[in-house]
Design a protein around this motif. Sequence first.
Motif, PDB file in Angstrom:
ATOM      1  N   ARG A 164       4.565 -59.143 -18.081  1.00 50.95           N
ATOM      2  CA  ARG A 164       5.312 -58.464 -17.024  1.00 50.95           C
ATOM      3  C   ARG A 164       5.691 -57.059 -17.504  1.00 50.95           C
ATOM      4  O   ARG A 164       6.728 -56.820 -18.084  1.00 50.95           O
ATOM      5  CB  ARG A 164       6.565 -59.259 -16.661  1.00 50.95           C
ATOM      6  N   THR A 165       4.826 -56.116 -17.195  1.00 52.44           N
ATOM      7  CA  THR A 165       4.980 -54.770 -17.714  1.00 52.44           C
ATOM      8  C   THR A 165       6.182 -54.055 -17.110  1.00 52.44           C
ATOM      9  O   THR A 165       6.602 -54.339 -15.983  1.00 52.44           O
ATOM     10  CB  THR A 165       3.708 -53.944 -17.454  1.00 52.44           C
ATOM     11  N   THR A 166       6.727 -53.105 -17.867  1.00 53.06           N
ATOM     12  CA  THR A 166       7.790 -52.239 -17.345  1.00 53.06           C
ATOM     13  C   THR A 166       7.236 -50.990 -16.688  1.00 53.06           C
ATOM     14  O   THR A 166       7.997 -50.210 -16.107  1.00 53.06           O
ATOM     15  CB  THR A 166       8.742 -51.817 -18.475  1.00 53.06           C
ATOM     16  N   LEU A 167       5.922 -50.760 -16.774  1.00 57.25           N
ATOM     17  CA  LEU A 167       5.330 -49.530 -16.247  1.00 57.25           C
ATOM     18  C   LEU A 167       5.355 -49.557 -14.726  1.00 57.25           C
ATOM     19  O   LEU A 167       4.812 -50.459 -14.098  1.00 57.25           O
ATOM     20  CB  LEU A 167       3.903 -49.375 -16.761  1.00 57.25           C
ATOM     21  N   THR A 168       5.962 -48.520 -14.121  1.00 61.06           N
ATOM     22  CA  THR A 168       6.276 -48.632 -12.707  1.00 61.06           C
ATOM     23  C   THR A 168       6.318 -47.282 -12.000  1.00 61.06           C
ATOM     24  O   THR A 168       7.387 -46.778 -11.655  1.00 61.06           O
ATOM     25  CB  THR A 168       7.606 -49.416 -12.530  1.00 61.06           C
ATOM     26  N   PRO A 169       5.144 -46.660 -11.783  1.00 57.10           N
ATOM     27  CA  PRO A 169       5.096 -45.427 -10.994  1.00 57.10           C
ATOM     28  C   PRO A 169       5.390 -45.711  -9.523  1.00 57.10           C
ATOM     29  O   PRO A 169       5.343 -46.863  -9.072  1.00 57.10           O
ATOM     30  CB  PRO A 169       3.662 -44.945 -11.194  1.00 57.10           C
ATOM     31  N   THR A 170       5.679 -44.658  -8.777  1.00 59.27           N
ATOM     32  CA  THR A 170       6.123 -44.809  -7.381  1.00 59.27           C
ATOM     33  C   THR A 170       5.379 -43.852  -6.474  1.00 59.27           C
ATOM     34  O   THR A 170       5.153 -42.686  -6.826  1.00 59.27           O
ATOM     35  CB  THR A 170       7.636 -44.537  -7.265  1.00 59.27           C
ATOM     36  N   LEU A 171       5.024 -44.338  -5.292  1.00 57.32           N
ATOM     37  CA  LEU A 171       4.507 -43.493  -4.220  1.00 57.32           C
ATOM     38  C   LEU A 171       5.411 -43.691  -3.011  1.00 57.32           C
ATOM     39  O   LEU A 171       5.766 -44.821  -2.674  1.00 57.32           O
ATOM     40  CB  LEU A 171       3.071 -43.873  -3.874  1.00 57.32           C
ATOM     41  N   VAL A 172       5.785 -42.587  -2.371  1.00 61.02           N
ATOM     42  CA  VAL A 172       6.652 -42.630  -1.195  1.00 61.02           C
ATOM     43  C   VAL A 172       5.855 -42.145   0.010  1.00 61.02           C
ATOM     44  O   VAL A 172       5.186 -41.107  -0.053  1.00 61.02           O
ATOM     45  CB  VAL A 172       7.902 -41.748  -1.385  1.00 61.02           C
ATOM     46  N   LEU A 173       5.924 -42.887   1.106  1.00 61.47           N
ATOM     47  CA  LEU A 173       5.242 -42.511   2.342  1.00 61.47           C
ATOM     48  C   LEU A 173       6.280 -42.278   3.436  1.00 61.47           C
ATOM     49  O   LEU A 173       7.333 -42.922   3.468  1.00 61.47           O
ATOM     50  CB  LEU A 173       4.270 -43.593   2.787  1.00 61.47           C
ATOM     51  N   ARG A 174       5.977 -41.343   4.334  1.00 62.30           N
ATOM     52  CA  ARG A 174       6.814 -41.090   5.505  1.00 62.30           C
ATOM     53  C   ARG A 174       5.900 -40.939   6.708  1.00 62.30           C
ATOM     54  O   ARG A 174       4.901 -40.228   6.637  1.00 62.30           O
ATOM     55  CB  ARG A 174       7.664 -39.827   5.303  1.00 62.30           C
ATOM     56  N   ASN A 175       6.234 -41.625   7.794  1.00 62.68           N
ATOM     57  CA  ASN A 175       5.399 -41.617   8.996  1.00 62.68           C
ATOM     58  C   ASN A 175       3.963 -42.033   8.665  1.00 62.68           C
ATOM     59  O   ASN A 175       2.995 -41.497   9.225  1.00 62.68           O
ATOM     60  CB  ASN A 175       5.414 -40.240   9.657  1.00 62.68           C
ATOM     61  N   GLY A 176       3.837 -42.966   7.733  1.00 60.39           N
ATOM     62  CA  GLY A 176       2.530 -43.511   7.408  1.00 60.39           C
ATOM     63  C   GLY A 176       1.661 -42.664   6.520  1.00 60.39           C
ATOM     64  O   GLY A 176       0.467 -42.950   6.379  1.00 60.39           O
ATOM     65  N   VAL A 177       2.217 -41.614   5.899  1.00 57.62           N
ATOM     66  CA  VAL A 177       1.431 -40.709   5.056  1.00 57.62           C
ATOM     67  C   VAL A 177       2.156 -40.516   3.731  1.00 57.62           C
ATOM     68  O   VAL A 177       3.384 -40.348   3.706  1.00 57.62           O
ATOM     69  CB  VAL A 177       1.218 -39.343   5.750  1.00 57.62           C
ATOM     70  N   ALA A 178       1.411 -40.491   2.639  1.00 64.41           N
ATOM     71  CA  ALA A 178       2.010 -40.289   1.320  1.00 64.41           C
ATOM     72  C   ALA A 178       2.618 -38.891   1.222  1.00 64.41           C
ATOM     73  O   ALA A 178       1.977 -37.902   1.570  1.00 64.41           O
ATOM     74  CB  ALA A 178       0.961 -40.475   0.230  1.00 64.41           C
ATOM     75  N   VAL A 179       3.864 -38.829   0.739  1.00 65.86           N
ATOM     76  CA  VAL A 179       4.555 -37.542   0.640  1.00 65.86           C
ATOM     77  C   VAL A 179       5.086 -37.255  -0.761  1.00 65.86           C
ATOM     78  O   VAL A 179       5.332 -36.095  -1.097  1.00 65.86           O
ATOM     79  CB  VAL A 179       5.719 -37.448   1.657  1.00 65.86           C
ATOM     80  N   THR A 180       5.292 -38.266  -1.593  1.00 63.58           N
ATOM     81  CA  THR A 180       5.856 -38.051  -2.925  1.00 63.58           C
ATOM     82  C   THR A 180       5.233 -39.011  -3.924  1.00 63.58           C
ATOM     83  O   THR A 180       5.055 -40.195  -3.632  1.00 63.58           O
ATOM     84  CB  THR A 180       7.385 -38.275  -2.927  1.00 63.58           C
ATOM     85  N   ALA A 181       4.906 -38.487  -5.097  1.00 61.62           N
ATOM     86  CA  ALA A 181       4.512 -39.297  -6.244  1.00 61.62           C
ATOM     87  C   ALA A 181       5.492 -38.986  -7.357  1.00 61.62           C
ATOM     88  O   ALA A 181       5.739 -37.821  -7.665  1.00 61.62           O
ATOM     89  CB  ALA A 181       3.087 -38.969  -6.675  1.00 61.62           C
ATOM     90  N   LEU A 182       6.069 -40.015  -7.956  1.00 59.96           N
ATOM     91  CA  LEU A 182       7.048 -39.790  -9.008  1.00 59.96           C
ATOM     92  C   LEU A 182       7.039 -40.924 -10.002  1.00 59.96           C
ATOM     93  O   LEU A 182       6.474 -41.996  -9.760  1.00 59.96           O
ATOM     94  CB  LEU A 182       8.456 -39.621  -8.443  1.00 59.96           C
ATOM     95  N   GLY A 183       7.689 -40.690 -11.129  1.00 63.03           N
ATOM     96  CA  GLY A 183       7.831 -41.727 -12.135  1.00 63.03           C
ATOM     97  C   GLY A 183       8.559 -41.201 -13.347  1.00 63.03           C
ATOM     98  O   GLY A 183       8.923 -40.020 -13.416  1.00 63.03           O
ATOM     99  N   SER A 184       8.763 -42.096 -14.306  1.00 67.58           N
ATOM    100  CA  SER A 184       9.487 -41.735 -15.514  1.00 67.58           C
ATOM    101  C   SER A 184       9.154 -42.725 -16.618  1.00 67.58           C
ATOM    102  O   SER A 184       8.952 -43.903 -16.349  1.00 67.58           O
ATOM    103  CB  SER A 184      10.999 -41.764 -15.272  1.00 67.58           C
ATOM    104  N   PRO A 185       9.110 -42.278 -17.864  1.00 65.47           N
ATOM    105  CA  PRO A 185       9.179 -43.224 -18.978  1.00 65.47           C
ATOM    106  C   PRO A 185      10.558 -43.885 -18.998  1.00 65.47           C
ATOM    107  O   PRO A 185      11.445 -43.520 -18.233  1.00 65.47           O
ATOM    108  CB  PRO A 185       8.999 -42.327 -20.204  1.00 65.47           C
ATOM    109  N   GLY A 186      10.735 -44.852 -19.902  1.00 63.51           N
ATOM    110  CA  GLY A 186      12.069 -45.400 -20.069  1.00 63.51           C
ATOM    111  C   GLY A 186      12.186 -46.900 -20.119  1.00 63.51           C
ATOM    112  O   GLY A 186      13.287 -47.427 -20.016  1.00 63.51           O
ATOM    113  N   GLY A 187      11.068 -47.643 -20.221  1.00 62.19           N
ATOM    114  CA  GLY A 187      11.186 -49.090 -20.318  1.00 62.19           C
ATOM    115  C   GLY A 187      11.945 -49.674 -19.148  1.00 62.19           C
ATOM    116  O   GLY A 187      11.619 -49.446 -17.979  1.00 62.19           O
ATOM    117  N   ASP A 188      13.001 -50.432 -19.446  1.00 60.59           N
ATOM    118  CA  ASP A 188      13.802 -51.051 -18.402  1.00 60.59           C
ATOM    119  C   ASP A 188      14.519 -50.034 -17.523  1.00 60.59           C
ATOM    120  O   ASP A 188      15.016 -50.381 -16.448  1.00 60.59           O
ATOM    121  CB  ASP A 188      14.844 -51.983 -19.027  1.00 60.59           C
TER     122      ASP A 188
END
Length: 637
Positions: A505-529
Motif C-alpha cells: 500500500r504505497t504512500t505515493l499519491t499524485p493528484t489531478l483536479v477536473l472542473r466541468n469535466g476537464v482536467a485543470v490542475t496537476a499537483l503533488g508533494s513528497p512526504g510519505g504519510d
Amino acid sequence: MSFTRPDPFTTRPTLQGTFGMAASTHWLATATAQAVLERGGNAFDAATAAAFVLHVVEPHLNGPGGDMTGVFSAAEDPGRPVILMGQGPAPAGATVQHFRAEGLDLVPGSGALAAAVPGAVDAWLLLLRDRGTWELAEVLDFAIGYARDGHPVLARVGSTISAVAGLFREHWPTSAELWMPGGRIPAEGDLIRNPAHARTLQKLVQAGAGIGEAVSSAAHTREERIDAARREWSEGFVARAVAKAVQTPHRHSSGTDHRGVLTMADMAGFRASYEGAATLEFRGHSIAKTGPWGQGPALLQTLAILGGFDDDRLDPSTELGAHTVLEAQKLALADREAYYGDADVPLDYLLSAEYSASRRELITENASHEFRPGTVPGREPFVPVFRTEYVPPALSGDDGGPRTDGGPRLSGGVGVGMAGVGEPTLGGPTLGEPTVDATGETRGDTCHIDVVDRWGNMVSATPSGGWLQSSPAIPELGFCLGTRLQMTWLDEGTPSTLMPGKRPRTTLTPTLVLRNGVAVTALGSPGGDQQDQWQLLYLLRTIVGGYTPQQAIDAPAFHTTSMPGSFWPRTWEPGGAVVEDRLGDDVIAGLERRGHRITRAGDWALGRLSAVVRDPATGLLQAAANPRGAQGYAAGR
C-alpha cells in the motif's frame, strides 16, 4: 466568518503563459522538462525526461530501483483521468513465513529484503511509448549527461550520506565506493558523477538497435525500440545484476543481516499498466486519485468528511479550521489502516455521503487521541499494534519493547533526520523532507513532477524509492533497490499483509483536479504519510479560499502524526500534530487547548508541493513550486 486572506507576499510569482509549464522538486528536472517542451515534445515526453533526471540529481529521494505512480489526462480526452501504475508487487519469495523465519516482526526499513519489484522505469517507458512522441535516446540524453559528466550535488545528498556513512563503511561497501569515493562525503556544489548509472541508461537505448541480452533483432518503430528497452530492463542485464546482488547477505534496519528474495523471474513477470482513477466531487471539482492499493483515497475520504461543513470550518489558517482538518484526517487515515490494500476494498461505501456524514459526527471541539476506523458492513477493521516506541528485537534482546540498558532507541518520529531544511540532528520529531536514520531507515523521501503543454496534455507523477540509503548499491547498475515492502504487515489477515504478487500500500499519491469535466490542475508533494495532508491544504485554499497556486503553496502547513506510520517502524503519536510556526501563536495555542500535542517545525519546514494549472476556456497556463529547502522550481512561458 470569511476565509483567511492570503499573504500578499509570495516567495515567487505564480508563473503564467500559454506555451507550456513544468514544476518539480529540483530545478534541473524542471529545466529538463521545459527544454523538451521548447523542442517540440509534449508533456509526456517532458515528464519522462525529467523523471530520469530526478533519478540522477535526487538520488537520496528516488532511483531507478524504486517505484512511481502518476495520474494524467490526454488532450484528446481531457475529461478522463488515467492512473499510471508503476508500483511493483512483492516478489514470489516475500512471504510472511520467510520474514518470520528470519527473526523479523516487521518488514525492515532498509535492506534488499524489503524490496518490491522495481516499477518506476517500466512505467515511464510505457507512458513514453503510448503517449509520448520522442525517441528514447532523446529522452534519456539529459539524464545520461548528468550521470556521465556530473551535476552539482545538493547539500542534502551529502547530509544523507553523512547520516549513513557508518553503515556504508561497515556493511555496504559498494555504497561506500559509489557515494563516498576515497572515503570523502561530497560537499554542496561538488560535481558528482555516476558512470555506471549512465552506462545502464545507454544500454537501454542500445537495446532498440538489437544490442542487448533480452532482444534478438533490431526494432523498426519507435514503439518497438522502447519495448526492447523495457525487455532489457526486466529480462536482460538489469534483472541479472539485481538477482545476483541481493544474494549477498547485508545489514538491514533490523540490525541483522539478510539476503533479498528478488529474482529474475520476479523482474520478468512485472509490467506497468494503466488504471481508472478513484474520484470524488468536492465544491464543483472532481478530485482524481489512485485506487485503495495506495493511500490516495484517504484524501478523498477527508474531503468527503469536510464537504459537509461550512466554509469557515475549512480554513487551515484558523484554529477552528486547522482543528477540523486534523480531526477529519485522523478519521480517514484510520480507515486507510483498517481497510486499504491491494485487495477488495469497499471504496464506494467509504466515500458515500451516508458514511461520510457518520464520520463527520465524530468530530468534536476537542482533539481525539484514539484510533477510530469506521464500521463497514460485513467487514472487520484491521487494528494494528500501536507502538509509540520500537527497538528491533535484534537490538533490544526482547520483543521490540523499549530498551532499559541505555542502548539506542527508535521512537515514533525520532531518529537521525533532517528536519525541514536543517542539518541532520539526533532526536526530535519527523518534520519535513527528508528524514534518514543511521540504519538507512527513511520515512517518505520522494520527488514530484507536474507538466502541462500547450495542447492540454497534463501529467502529475510522484517517483520514489530506491534512494541511495535503501540498500547496498549494485555496482554494475549505479543504483540500489527500494524498500516499499515496509508498507506491508507481517500480521496475517490484514488488508495489506505481505503477500507474493500483491502491491504494497504505497504512500505515493499524485493528484489531478477536473472542473466541468476537464482536467485543470496537476499537483503533488513528497512526504510519505504527509503527501495528501499537505495537498489537502492546497485544495482547500485554492478551491474554497480562492488562493493562487503560489499563495497556497507558500501558506503555513501542518499535518497529523496520530496514525500508525506507513514506514518502518510503524509507530504513531496519539493526538500528535506538527505545525509551521507561521500558523501563528494564537492558533497554535488554541490547538493545544483543544488537546492536540503540538510540535513546532519552524517557519518553513513542511510540504514540498508543486502544481501546474490550465484554464480550458482560455488556454492560460500556470505553475508554482515549493520554496522550502530552496530546491523546487517551476518554469514555463
